[in-house]
Design a protein around this motif. Structure first.
Motif, PDB file in Angstrom:
ATOM      1  N   ASP A 226     -85.784  71.405 -44.471  1.00  0.00           N
ATOM      2  CA  ASP A 226     -85.619  70.557 -45.653  1.00  0.00           C
ATOM      3  C   ASP A 226     -84.840  69.274 -45.363  1.00  0.00           C
ATOM      4  OD1 ASP A 226     -86.990  72.431 -47.173  1.00  0.00           O
ATOM      5  OD2 ASP A 226     -85.160  73.493 -47.750  1.00  0.00           O
ATOM      6  N   GLN A 227     -84.386  69.135 -44.113  1.00  0.00           N
ATOM      7  CA  GLN A 227     -83.657  67.921 -43.724  1.00  0.00           C
ATOM      8  C   GLN A 227     -84.377  67.198 -42.598  1.00  0.00           C
ATOM      9  OE1 GLN A 227     -79.881  70.637 -43.933  1.00  0.00           O
ATOM     10  NE2 GLN A 227     -79.108  68.572 -43.512  1.00  0.00           N
ATOM     11  N   PHE A 228     -85.704  67.360 -42.579  1.00  0.00           N
ATOM     12  CA  PHE A 228     -86.533  66.805 -41.501  1.00  0.00           C
ATOM     13  C   PHE A 228     -87.801  66.198 -42.093  1.00  0.00           C
ATOM     14  CE2 PHE A 228     -90.035  67.284 -38.448  1.00  0.00           C
ATOM     15  CZ  PHE A 228     -89.521  66.606 -37.353  1.00  0.00           C
ATOM     16  N   THR A 229     -88.172  65.016 -41.572  1.00  0.00           N
ATOM     17  CA  THR A 229     -89.394  64.349 -42.019  1.00  0.00           C
ATOM     18  C   THR A 229     -90.108  63.748 -40.820  1.00  0.00           C
ATOM     19  OG1 THR A 229     -88.346  63.721 -44.110  1.00  0.00           O
ATOM     20  CG2 THR A 229     -90.356  62.532 -43.513  1.00  0.00           C
ATOM     21  N   ASN A 230     -91.418  63.920 -40.756  1.00  0.00           N
ATOM     22  CA  ASN A 230     -92.243  63.234 -39.778  1.00  0.00           C
ATOM     23  C   ASN A 230     -92.906  62.056 -40.487  1.00  0.00           C
ATOM     24  OD1 ASN A 230     -93.956  62.325 -37.808  1.00  0.00           O
ATOM     25  ND2 ASN A 230     -95.297  64.125 -37.820  1.00  0.00           N
ATOM     26  N   ALA A 231     -92.502  60.852 -40.142  1.00  0.00           N
ATOM     27  CA  ALA A 231     -93.018  59.654 -40.800  1.00  0.00           C
ATOM     28  C   ALA A 231     -94.329  59.173 -40.186  1.00  0.00           C
ATOM     29  CB  ALA A 231     -91.978  58.540 -40.730  1.00  0.00           C
ATOM     30  N   GLY A 232     -94.780  59.835 -39.125  1.00  0.00           N
ATOM     31  CA  GLY A 232     -95.995  59.400 -38.456  1.00  0.00           C
ATOM     32  C   GLY A 232     -95.735  58.227 -37.526  1.00  0.00           C
ATOM     33  N   ILE A 233     -96.827  57.769 -36.887  1.00  0.00           N
ATOM     34  CA  ILE A 233     -96.696  56.646 -35.966  1.00  0.00           C
ATOM     35  C   ILE A 233     -96.681  55.371 -36.800  1.00  0.00           C
ATOM     36  CG2 ILE A 233     -97.628  55.516 -33.906  1.00  0.00           C
ATOM     37  CD1 ILE A 233     -99.089  58.134 -33.286  1.00  0.00           C
ATOM     38  N   ALA A 234     -95.553  55.169 -37.454  1.00  0.00           N
ATOM     39  CA  ALA A 234     -95.389  54.049 -38.388  1.00  0.00           C
ATOM     40  C   ALA A 234     -93.900  53.726 -38.452  1.00  0.00           C
ATOM     41  CB  ALA A 234     -95.937  54.419 -39.754  1.00  0.00           C
ATOM     42  N   GLU A 235     -93.397  53.156 -37.370  1.00  0.00           N
ATOM     43  CA  GLU A 235     -91.956  52.992 -37.238  1.00  0.00           C
ATOM     44  C   GLU A 235     -91.361  52.055 -38.287  1.00  0.00           C
ATOM     45  OE1 GLU A 235     -93.480  54.572 -33.423  1.00  0.00           O
ATOM     46  OE2 GLU A 235     -94.101  52.948 -34.761  1.00  0.00           O
ATOM     47  N   GLN A 236     -92.113  51.032 -38.689  1.00  0.00           N
ATOM     48  CA  GLN A 236     -91.620  50.160 -39.753  1.00  0.00           C
ATOM     49  C   GLN A 236     -91.419  50.953 -41.041  1.00  0.00           C
ATOM     50  OE1 GLN A 236     -94.299  49.525 -37.825  1.00  0.00           O
ATOM     51  NE2 GLN A 236     -94.352  47.369 -37.175  1.00  0.00           N
ATOM     52  N   ASN A 237     -92.409  51.755 -41.376  1.00  0.00           N
ATOM     53  CA  ASN A 237     -92.301  52.600 -42.573  1.00  0.00           C
ATOM     54  C   ASN A 237     -91.169  53.611 -42.426  1.00  0.00           C
ATOM     55  OD1 ASN A 237     -94.483  51.273 -43.642  1.00  0.00           O
ATOM     56  ND2 ASN A 237     -95.959  52.886 -43.159  1.00  0.00           N
ATOM     57  N   MET A 238     -91.034  54.192 -41.232  1.00  0.00           N
ATOM     58  CA  MET A 238     -89.978  55.160 -40.962  1.00  0.00           C
ATOM     59  C   MET A 238     -88.604  54.555 -41.239  1.00  0.00           C
ATOM     60  SD  MET A 238     -89.049  57.070 -37.327  1.00  0.00           S
ATOM     61  CE  MET A 238     -88.587  55.544 -36.464  1.00  0.00           C
ATOM     62  N   THR A 239     -88.414  53.311 -40.802  1.00  0.00           N
ATOM     63  CA  THR A 239     -87.113  52.663 -40.949  1.00  0.00           C
ATOM     64  C   THR A 239     -86.833  52.309 -42.402  1.00  0.00           C
ATOM     65  OG1 THR A 239     -87.355  51.798 -38.710  1.00  0.00           O
ATOM     66  CG2 THR A 239     -85.697  50.754 -40.115  1.00  0.00           C
ATOM     67  N   THR A 240     -87.839  51.814 -43.113  1.00  0.00           N
ATOM     68  CA  THR A 240     -87.653  51.494 -44.527  1.00  0.00           C
ATOM     69  C   THR A 240     -87.423  52.764 -45.345  1.00  0.00           C
ATOM     70  OG1 THR A 240     -88.965  49.474 -44.375  1.00  0.00           O
ATOM     71  CG2 THR A 240     -88.728  50.443 -46.555  1.00  0.00           C
ATOM     72  N   LEU A 241     -88.148  53.827 -45.013  1.00  0.00           N
ATOM     73  CA  LEU A 241     -87.917  55.127 -45.651  1.00  0.00           C
ATOM     74  C   LEU A 241     -86.475  55.570 -45.430  1.00  0.00           C
ATOM     75  CD1 LEU A 241     -88.833  57.926 -46.868  1.00  0.00           C
ATOM     76  CD2 LEU A 241     -89.466  58.561 -44.526  1.00  0.00           C
ATOM     77  N   ALA A 242     -85.998  55.439 -44.181  1.00  0.00           N
ATOM     78  CA  ALA A 242     -84.632  55.843 -43.863  1.00  0.00           C
ATOM     79  C   ALA A 242     -83.615  55.021 -44.648  1.00  0.00           C
ATOM     80  CB  ALA A 242     -84.389  55.699 -42.361  1.00  0.00           C
ATOM     81  N   ALA A 243     -83.879  53.727 -44.790  1.00  0.00           N
ATOM     82  CA  ALA A 243     -82.971  52.865 -45.551  1.00  0.00           C
ATOM     83  C   ALA A 243     -82.906  53.299 -47.012  1.00  0.00           C
ATOM     84  CB  ALA A 243     -83.420  51.413 -45.450  1.00  0.00           C
ATOM     85  N   GLY A 244     -84.055  53.600 -47.581  1.00  0.00           N
ATOM     86  CA  GLY A 244     -84.076  54.057 -48.971  1.00  0.00           C
ATOM     87  C   GLY A 244     -83.336  55.365 -49.160  1.00  0.00           C
ATOM     88  N   MET A 245     -83.532  56.292 -48.230  1.00  0.00           N
ATOM     89  CA  MET A 245     -82.815  57.566 -48.292  1.00  0.00           C
ATOM     90  C   MET A 245     -81.315  57.346 -48.164  1.00  0.00           C
ATOM     91  SD  MET A 245     -85.432  59.752 -45.868  1.00  0.00           S
ATOM     92  CE  MET A 245     -84.671  61.349 -46.016  1.00  0.00           C
ATOM     93  N   ALA A 246     -80.937  56.448 -47.246  1.00  0.00           N
ATOM     94  CA  ALA A 246     -79.508  56.178 -47.032  1.00  0.00           C
ATOM     95  C   ALA A 246     -78.869  55.561 -48.266  1.00  0.00           C
ATOM     96  CB  ALA A 246     -79.326  55.264 -45.821  1.00  0.00           C
ATOM     97  N   LEU A 247     -79.576  54.654 -48.900  1.00  0.00           N
ATOM     98  CA  LEU A 247     -79.032  54.015 -50.094  1.00  0.00           C
ATOM     99  C   LEU A 247     -79.021  54.951 -51.297  1.00  0.00           C
ATOM    100  CD1 LEU A 247     -80.596  50.465 -49.659  1.00  0.00           C
ATOM    101  CD2 LEU A 247     -78.224  51.149 -49.261  1.00  0.00           C
ATOM    102  N   SER A 248     -79.635  56.114 -51.121  1.00  0.00           N
ATOM    103  CA  SER A 248     -79.592  57.160 -52.152  1.00  0.00           C
ATOM    104  C   SER A 248     -78.556  58.228 -51.836  1.00  0.00           C
ATOM    105  CB  SER A 248     -80.974  57.816 -52.298  1.00  0.00           C
ATOM    106  OG  SER A 248     -81.938  56.862 -52.685  1.00  0.00           O
ATOM    107  N   GLY A 249     -77.763  57.993 -50.771  1.00  0.00           N
ATOM    108  CA  GLY A 249     -76.661  58.895 -50.465  1.00  0.00           C
ATOM    109  C   GLY A 249     -76.807  59.736 -49.226  1.00  0.00           C
ATOM    110  N   LYS A 250     -77.924  59.583 -48.497  1.00  0.00           N
ATOM    111  CA  LYS A 250     -78.140  60.360 -47.282  1.00  0.00           C
ATOM    112  C   LYS A 250     -77.605  59.619 -46.051  1.00  0.00           C
ATOM    113  CE  LYS A 250     -80.576  63.550 -49.464  1.00  0.00           C
ATOM    114  NZ  LYS A 250     -80.089  64.952 -49.605  1.00  0.00           N
TER     115      LYS A 250
END
Length: 308
Positions: free
Chosen positions: A40-64
């Motif tokens: 539940d603390q793992f995500t495979n974003a696929g071969i899409a590093e730009q998306n992976m990084t933006t996803l991570a930023a959104g999660m971080a700004l939500s408290g992760k």
């Protein structure tokens, strides 16, 4: 180093449910223990590093607190705009992890070499840049960036690195670690190239020299106090990195030395001489080809000492 990173992150994530790991569709053999224990603390974003990084930023700004993970240039240069605009600018709790700094993936060609990443990431304001030299430093660096509030870059070797330390007491981001006392020469090393530095140290000792050796697990913020002290007390400072000499670790040291008023030391930077490594081969072969093997480091140091 990567196995040590994963084991350490598992321990941290079990204690802190806000820790998240996001991979760019690779590393499954290494990451399997993590996703099996913490699905539940793992995500495979696929071969899409730009998306992976933006996803991570959104999660971080939500408290992760989010670790992104990929090899070579993929989690850094491929998604630099997202690191800059989405993560660093917002001081988001995103920890970018590159496994395979330098020539680790040398046999796959220059597209898989990470030889400009330190220079590029350290140019971004408020981004911590770390390149541990052995398993102990990798463990301590992982713990440190997990607790650090803001965007960090962790540059790892692949595995099989020789141990430098039995343990590190009071590890701090921004602090160099002395490995051996010496005189006249100070050698600074960052990252897994330390195994070549150790070999060079032994060769230099055989020729009657005794360098003082430091490992710098943090490139930014750099340890200015150690640089200042060595600049005032040694004839020669040598920086070693598995990275372009332009903008990298050696440049970070040079920037500090350039502003010192009472320095004594001359600076010799050893690394990739502002070229792309067009040769294909394993890490050891490429280090030798591009002037970073222990023999070549020792030869360059002794040649430089003849002119001082």
């Amino acid at each position: 180093m990567r196995d040590t990173f994963v084991r350490t992150l598992i321990d941290i994530a079990k204690e802190n449910k806000n820790i998240e790991l996001v991979t760019g569709d690779l590393g499954f053999g290494v990451l399997k223990p993590y996703w099996e224990q913490l699905p539940d603390q793992f995500t495979n974003a696929g071969i899409a590093e730009q998306n992976m990084t933006t996803l991570a930023a959104g999660m971080a700004l939500s408290g992760k607190t989010v670790f992104t993970y990929s090899i070579g240039n993929f989690p850094t240069l491929r998604c630099l705009e997202q690191i800059r605009n989405d993560c660093a600018y917002h001081n988001a709790d995103v920890k970018i992890v590159c496994v395979g700094g330098g020539f680790v993936y040398g046999s796959l060609g220059m597209s898989h070499h990470a030889t400009e990443d330190i220079a590029v990431l350290r140019a971004l304001p408020d981004v911590v840049v770390m390149a541990p030299g052995d398993l102990v430093e990798a463990e301590e660096a992982t713990k440190a960036i997990a607790n650090y509030k803001g965007t960090c870059y962790l540059r790892l070797g692949r595995g099989g690195e020789k141990r430098i330390h039995e343990r590190i007491d009071n590890f701090e981001i921004g602090k160099a670690i002395k490995v051996s006392d010496g005189e006249r020469i100070a050698i600074f090393s960052t990252g897994a190239i330390f195994e070549e530095v150790q070999g060079a140290y032994e060769i230099l000792c055989e020729h009657g020299y005794k360098p003082e050796v430091y490992t710098f697990p943090t490139v930014k913020p750099i340890d200015k106090e150690v640089i200042k002290k060595c600049s005032e007390n040694f004839d020669l400072i040598v920086t070693c990195e598995e990275h372009n000499v332009v903008g990298g670790f050696g440049s970070a040291v040079a920037e500090v030395m350039a502003e010192l008023k009472n320095k004594k030391a001359y600076l010799l930077r050893i690394g990739l001489e502002d070229v792309y490594a067009v040769e294909v081969g394993n890490q050891k072969y490429l280090r030798n080809k591009y002037g970073m093997s222990s023999d070549i480091i020792a030869q360059k140091v002794m040649k430089e000492l003849e002119t001082l």
